[in-house]
Design a protein around this motif. Structure first.
Motif, PDB file in Angstrom:
ATOM      1  N   LEU A 212      67.515  34.730  28.169  1.00 33.73           N
ATOM      2  CA  LEU A 212      67.714  35.936  28.959  1.00 33.73           C
ATOM      3  C   LEU A 212      66.408  36.722  28.993  1.00 33.73           C
ATOM      4  CD1 LEU A 212      69.967  37.631  30.381  1.00 33.73           C
ATOM      5  CD2 LEU A 212      70.298  38.788  28.183  1.00 33.73           C
ATOM      6  N   VAL A 213      65.981  37.115  30.176  1.00 32.09           N
ATOM      7  CA  VAL A 213      64.819  37.999  30.317  1.00 32.09           C
ATOM      8  C   VAL A 213      65.325  39.443  30.335  1.00 32.09           C
ATOM      9  CG1 VAL A 213      62.891  38.685  31.787  1.00 32.09           C
ATOM     10  CG2 VAL A 213      63.496  36.258  31.574  1.00 32.09           C
ATOM     11  N   LEU A 214      64.947  40.200  29.311  1.00 33.55           N
ATOM     12  CA  LEU A 214      65.403  41.584  29.222  1.00 33.55           C
ATOM     13  C   LEU A 214      64.594  42.504  30.129  1.00 33.55           C
ATOM     14  CD1 LEU A 214      65.873  41.905  25.362  1.00 33.55           C
ATOM     15  CD2 LEU A 214      67.630  41.467  27.086  1.00 33.55           C
ATOM     16  N   ARG A 215      63.284  42.292  30.148  1.00 37.63           N
ATOM     17  CA  ARG A 215      62.442  43.104  31.029  1.00 37.63           C
ATOM     18  C   ARG A 215      61.101  42.410  31.236  1.00 37.63           C
ATOM     19  NH1 ARG A 215      60.868  49.371  29.790  1.00 37.63           N
ATOM     20  NH2 ARG A 215      63.121  49.627  30.023  1.00 37.63           N
ATOM     21  N   PRO A 216      60.748  42.109  32.494  1.00 35.49           N
ATOM     22  CA  PRO A 216      59.381  41.647  32.761  1.00 35.49           C
ATOM     23  C   PRO A 216      58.412  42.805  32.495  1.00 35.49           C
ATOM     24  CG  PRO A 216      60.847  41.222  34.622  1.00 35.49           C
ATOM     25  CD  PRO A 216      61.567  42.160  33.706  1.00 35.49           C
ATOM     26  N   LEU A 217      57.228  42.505  32.033  1.00 36.92           N
ATOM     27  CA  LEU A 217      56.258  43.558  31.802  1.00 36.92           C
ATOM     28  C   LEU A 217      54.850  42.980  31.780  1.00 36.92           C
ATOM     29  CD1 LEU A 217      56.077  44.679  28.083  1.00 36.92           C
ATOM     30  CD2 LEU A 217      57.361  42.677  28.769  1.00 36.92           C
ATOM     31  N   HIS A 218      53.892  43.873  31.766  1.00 36.59           N
ATOM     32  CA  HIS A 218      52.490  43.507  31.624  1.00 36.59           C
ATOM     33  C   HIS A 218      51.951  44.174  30.368  1.00 36.59           C
ATOM     34  CE1 HIS A 218      53.176  42.817  35.940  1.00 36.59           C
ATOM     35  NE2 HIS A 218      52.242  41.896  35.825  1.00 36.59           N
ATOM     36  N   PHE A 219      50.883  43.593  29.835  1.00 31.72           N
ATOM     37  CA  PHE A 219      50.200  44.188  28.697  1.00 31.72           C
ATOM     38  C   PHE A 219      49.006  45.007  29.191  1.00 31.72           C
ATOM     39  CE2 PHE A 219      51.311  41.195  24.900  1.00 31.72           C
ATOM     40  CZ  PHE A 219      52.627  41.589  25.000  1.00 31.72           C
ATOM     41  N   GLY A 220      48.770  46.114  28.508  1.00 27.81           N
ATOM     42  CA  GLY A 220      47.619  46.952  28.830  1.00 27.81           C
ATOM     43  C   GLY A 220      47.019  47.524  27.569  1.00 27.81           C
ATOM     44  N   MET A 221      45.796  48.023  27.675  1.00 26.16           N
ATOM     45  CA  MET A 221      45.141  48.702  26.556  1.00 26.16           C
ATOM     46  C   MET A 221      45.428  50.190  26.648  1.00 26.16           C
ATOM     47  SD  MET A 221      41.548  46.581  26.185  1.00 26.16           S
ATOM     48  CE  MET A 221      41.342  46.103  27.910  1.00 26.16           C
ATOM     49  N   GLY A 222      45.922  50.763  25.557  1.00 23.96           N
ATOM     50  CA  GLY A 222      46.294  52.164  25.541  1.00 23.96           C
ATOM     51  C   GLY A 222      45.272  53.016  24.819  1.00 23.96           C
ATOM     52  N   VAL A 223      45.053  54.227  25.341  1.00 21.69           N
ATOM     53  CA  VAL A 223      44.176  55.206  24.702  1.00 21.69           C
ATOM     54  C   VAL A 223      44.916  56.530  24.600  1.00 21.69           C
ATOM     55  CG1 VAL A 223      42.111  54.075  25.615  1.00 21.69           C
ATOM     56  CG2 VAL A 223      43.116  55.984  26.887  1.00 21.69           C
ATOM     57  N   ARG A 224      44.359  57.444  23.831  1.00 19.83           N
ATOM     58  CA  ARG A 224      44.984  58.762  23.710  1.00 19.83           C
ATOM     59  C   ARG A 224      44.907  59.513  25.047  1.00 19.83           C
ATOM     60  NH1 ARG A 224      42.830  57.687  18.764  1.00 19.83           N
ATOM     61  NH2 ARG A 224      40.726  58.391  19.311  1.00 19.83           N
ATOM     62  N   ARG A 225      45.940  60.268  25.348  1.00 16.66           N
ATOM     63  CA  ARG A 225      45.971  61.050  26.587  1.00 16.66           C
ATOM     64  C   ARG A 225      44.794  62.023  26.612  1.00 16.66           C
ATOM     65  NH1 ARG A 225      51.867  63.439  27.550  1.00 16.66           N
ATOM     66  NH2 ARG A 225      50.846  64.051  29.493  1.00 16.66           N
ATOM     67  N   GLY A 226      44.173  62.125  27.770  1.00 14.89           N
ATOM     68  CA  GLY A 226      43.014  62.997  27.922  1.00 14.89           C
ATOM     69  C   GLY A 226      41.695  62.287  27.743  1.00 14.89           C
ATOM     70  N   ASN A 227      41.732  61.023  27.274  1.00 19.66           N
ATOM     71  CA  ASN A 227      40.504  60.282  27.005  1.00 19.66           C
ATOM     72  C   ASN A 227      40.055  59.545  28.272  1.00 19.66           C
ATOM     73  OD1 ASN A 227      38.391  58.883  25.837  1.00 19.66           O
ATOM     74  ND2 ASN A 227      39.526  58.381  23.983  1.00 19.66           N
ATOM     75  N   THR A 228      39.648  60.316  29.266  1.00 26.98           N
ATOM     76  CA  THR A 228      39.284  59.765  30.573  1.00 26.98           C
ATOM     77  C   THR A 228      38.092  58.827  30.485  1.00 26.98           C
ATOM     78  OG1 THR A 228      40.065  61.839  31.548  1.00 26.98           O
ATOM     79  CG2 THR A 228      38.751  60.399  32.953  1.00 26.98           C
ATOM     80  N   ASP A 229      37.125  59.166  29.661  1.00 28.55           N
ATOM     81  CA  ASP A 229      35.895  58.376  29.555  1.00 28.55           C
ATOM     82  C   ASP A 229      36.193  56.951  29.097  1.00 28.55           C
ATOM     83  OD1 ASP A 229      32.933  58.239  29.553  1.00 28.55           O
ATOM     84  OD2 ASP A 229      33.183  57.984  27.393  1.00 28.55           O
ATOM     85  N   LEU A 230      36.940  56.802  28.002  1.00 26.06           N
ATOM     86  CA  LEU A 230      37.258  55.469  27.484  1.00 26.06           C
ATOM     87  C   LEU A 230      38.191  54.733  28.438  1.00 26.06           C
ATOM     88  CD1 LEU A 230      36.984  53.366  25.284  1.00 26.06           C
ATOM     89  CD2 LEU A 230      38.781  54.545  23.990  1.00 26.06           C
ATOM     90  N   LEU A 231      39.137  55.438  29.043  1.00 26.31           N
ATOM     91  CA  LEU A 231      40.049  54.804  29.987  1.00 26.31           C
ATOM     92  C   LEU A 231      39.283  54.201  31.163  1.00 26.31           C
ATOM     93  CD1 LEU A 231      43.088  54.369  30.765  1.00 26.31           C
ATOM     94  CD2 LEU A 231      42.864  56.455  32.137  1.00 26.31           C
ATOM     95  N   GLN A 232      38.323  54.949  31.703  1.00 27.06           N
ATOM     96  CA  GLN A 232      37.543  54.441  32.827  1.00 27.06           C
ATOM     97  C   GLN A 232      36.730  53.212  32.416  1.00 27.06           C
ATOM     98  OE1 GLN A 232      37.626  55.163  35.987  1.00 27.06           O
ATOM     99  NE2 GLN A 232      36.003  53.712  36.500  1.00 27.06           N
ATOM    100  N   PHE A 233      36.179  53.241  31.208  1.00 27.55           N
ATOM    101  CA  PHE A 233      35.416  52.084  30.732  1.00 27.55           C
ATOM    102  C   PHE A 233      36.318  50.850  30.637  1.00 27.55           C
ATOM    103  CE2 PHE A 233      34.062  49.282  27.320  1.00 27.55           C
ATOM    104  CZ  PHE A 233      32.776  48.965  27.741  1.00 27.55           C
ATOM    105  N   LEU A 234      37.527  51.001  30.078  1.00 31.67           N
ATOM    106  CA  LEU A 234      38.430  49.862  29.936  1.00 31.67           C
ATOM    107  C   LEU A 234      38.871  49.330  31.297  1.00 31.67           C
ATOM    108  CD1 LEU A 234      40.624  51.037  26.922  1.00 31.67           C
ATOM    109  CD2 LEU A 234      38.739  49.402  26.907  1.00 31.67           C
ATOM    110  N   ASN A 235      39.119  50.215  32.250  1.00 33.40           N
ATOM    111  CA  ASN A 235      39.454  49.752  33.588  1.00 33.40           C
ATOM    112  C   ASN A 235      38.319  48.923  34.180  1.00 33.40           C
ATOM    113  OD1 ASN A 235      42.091  50.722  33.992  1.00 33.40           O
ATOM    114  ND2 ASN A 235      41.361  52.752  34.576  1.00 33.40           N
ATOM    115  N   THR A 236      37.097  49.349  33.935  1.00 35.98           N
ATOM    116  CA  THR A 236      35.941  48.616  34.440  1.00 35.98           C
ATOM    117  C   THR A 236      35.822  47.256  33.766  1.00 35.98           C
ATOM    118  OG1 THR A 236      34.788  50.705  34.855  1.00 35.98           O
ATOM    119  CG2 THR A 236      33.448  48.707  34.787  1.00 35.98           C
TER     120      THR A 236
END
Length: 265
Positions: A212-236
């Motif tokens: 049984l598949v309970l929920r399809p999902l994707h994995f992502g890298m999480g950072v603390r809220r407000g950390n725009t600089d690191l988030l942008q780097f990880l997206n890149t």
């Protein structure tokens, strides 16, 4: 005036006892320059969740998540210090500054507390069991003994949707839930999409399969809220390793499947 005096006396007493330093400190955003200056990036991964995370024969983390994390370190120009984390403590590790980044499934529930970079992997939360266990729908879980990792996606879904009579048994991690399945202590175990292949290798003859598949999902890298600089780097970084084939190679190595289409977050 008396309240100010009393507050001052209380603070002085704490200082005298050396306790102020032990009081909880608020989480602070960490930017890319801070990490580079420190000389390492701290990344939390679940090391009991193959093929995404496990401990290799050399004692070092290995798997899809570990290899992806090492690419983050490569493009930062600093080594990765891995912090083994479990489904129940990894969010806390990020929010209390024990790690800079965590790697985990993307869900709206978790997004209330953290920010995600764009997805780097396809996954799903599923129920796995031997061929003789007949489960095709959520209703079929009634009367079944179900082992799930505490705090993982399977726990989130079943806590809300399990039918009456389902016997949910929570374990510290996926590996322990799988061992309970192999030992016959549970009828089904909550795992990732490809885990049944590993269980069949370790315990052949029972024909383990995804029930049984309970929920399809994707994995992502999480950072603390407000950390725009690191988030942008990880997206890149995710954009770059998708484009140059490095992420495709990781998927082929650990999932034995093409990377496929990864949606923008």
């Amino acid at each position: 005036m008396f309240n100010l005096w009393r507050t001052g006396m209380a603070t002085a007493a704490l200082l005298a006892l050396g306790l102020v330093a032990t009081l909880p400190r608020p989480a602070t955003a960490q930017n890319v320059d801070d990490i580079i200056k420190r000389g390492k990036v701290l990344i939390g991964i679940d090391t009991a969740n193959p093929p995404f995370g496990s401990i290799g024969k050399d004692g070092a983390p290995e798997g899809y998540d570990a290899d992806t994390a090492r690419l983050v370190g490569k493009y930062l120009g600093v080594p990765v210090e891995f912090v083994p984390a479990t489904p129940q403590n990894r969010m806390g590790y990020l929010l209390t500054n024990r790690v800079d980044i965590i790697m985990l499934g993307i869900t709206p529930e978790r997004a209330r507390q953290i920010w995600y970079a764009m997805p780097y992997a396809v996954e799903a939360a599923v129920m796995v069991g031997p061929a003789g266990v007949n489960v095709k729908t959520m209703a079929d879980l009634a009367g079944k003994r179900i082992g799930i990792p505490r705090g993982a996606m399977q726990d989130i879904v079943l806590s809300q949707s399990a039918p009456p009579g389902a016997q949910i048994m929570r374990f510290d991690d996926q590996a322990t839930a799988v061992q309970a399945l192999i030992a016959g202590q549970v009828d089904l175990a909550g795992t990732g999409l490809l885990q049944y292949q590993i269980i069949n290798r370790d315990d052949p003859g029972k024909g383990y399969e995804t029930k049984l598949v309970l929920r399809p999902l994707h994995f992502g890298m999480g950072v603390r809220r407000g950390n725009t600089d690191l988030l942008q780097f990880l997206n890149t970084v995710v954009y770059a390793i998708k484009a140059n084939g490095e992420l495709e190679a990781i998927s082929q190595k650990w999932r034995h499947l093409p990377l496929g289409d990864l949606p923008p977050l």
